[in-house]
Design a protein around this motif. Structure first.
Motif, PDB file in Angstrom:
ATOM      1  N   CYS A  40       0.839  -1.186   0.148  1.00  0.00           N
ATOM      2  CA  CYS A  40       0.057  -0.121   0.004  1.00  0.00           C
ATOM      3  C   CYS A  40       0.762   1.116  -0.263  1.00  0.00           C
ATOM      4  O   CYS A  40       0.307   2.385   0.093  1.00  0.00           O
ATOM      5  N   ALA A  45      -2.743   0.584   4.852  1.00  0.00           N
ATOM      6  CA  ALA A  45      -4.015  -0.126   4.219  1.00  0.00           C
ATOM      7  C   ALA A  45      -3.877  -1.611   4.001  1.00  0.00           C
ATOM      8  O   ALA A  45      -4.674  -2.000   3.115  1.00  0.00           O
ATOM      9  N   MET A  71      -5.298  -3.156  11.059  1.00  0.00           N
ATOM     10  CA  MET A  71      -4.808  -3.711  10.183  1.00  0.00           C
ATOM     11  C   MET A  71      -4.054  -5.123  10.449  1.00  0.00           C
ATOM     12  O   MET A  71      -3.842  -5.963   9.570  1.00  0.00           O
TER      13      MET A  71
END
Length: 107
Positions: A40, A45, A71
């Motif tokens: 990412c 992300a 995450m």
């Protein structure tokens, strides 16, 4: 420069100098450290920059924020205490000698 030590799952050790202000992920990316993919680009992300922080450093890093915690649920074999995303660890001079262990990835 701040020295960061990356240890691959097979024991291969990489000691690199990283400019303060960068992240531990950027230091790995810029120095070709295998196992930290950063798909990412450091936006928190994904979990492809997941590492285990060496025990000696656990209390010395800033606390995980909620986004990082969320995450880490997607990381390969996360550890509730030792797992961190390297994109969320900003390099500062007081992190000189930080040791992170790169987990083996499931393919």
């Amino acid at each position: 420069m701040t020295k960061i030590i990356y240890i691959e799952h097979n024991g291969t050790r990489h000691e690199v100098d990283v400019q303060p202000g960068m992240t531990v992920m950027e230091g790995a990316r810029d120095n070709g450290i295998p196992g930290i993919d950063a798909d990412c680009g450091g936006a928190c992300a994904c979990s492809t920059c997941h590492v285990y922080v060496d025990d000696a450093w656990l209390g010395r890093l800033p606390e995980k924020e909620m986004m990082e915690e969320d995450m880490l649920d997607f990381a390969w074999h996360p550890d509730p205490v030792k797992s961190r995303l390297t994109c969320q660890i900003k390099v500062t001079p007081d992190l000189d000698g930080l040791v992170v262990h790169i987990p083996e990835r499931q393919i």
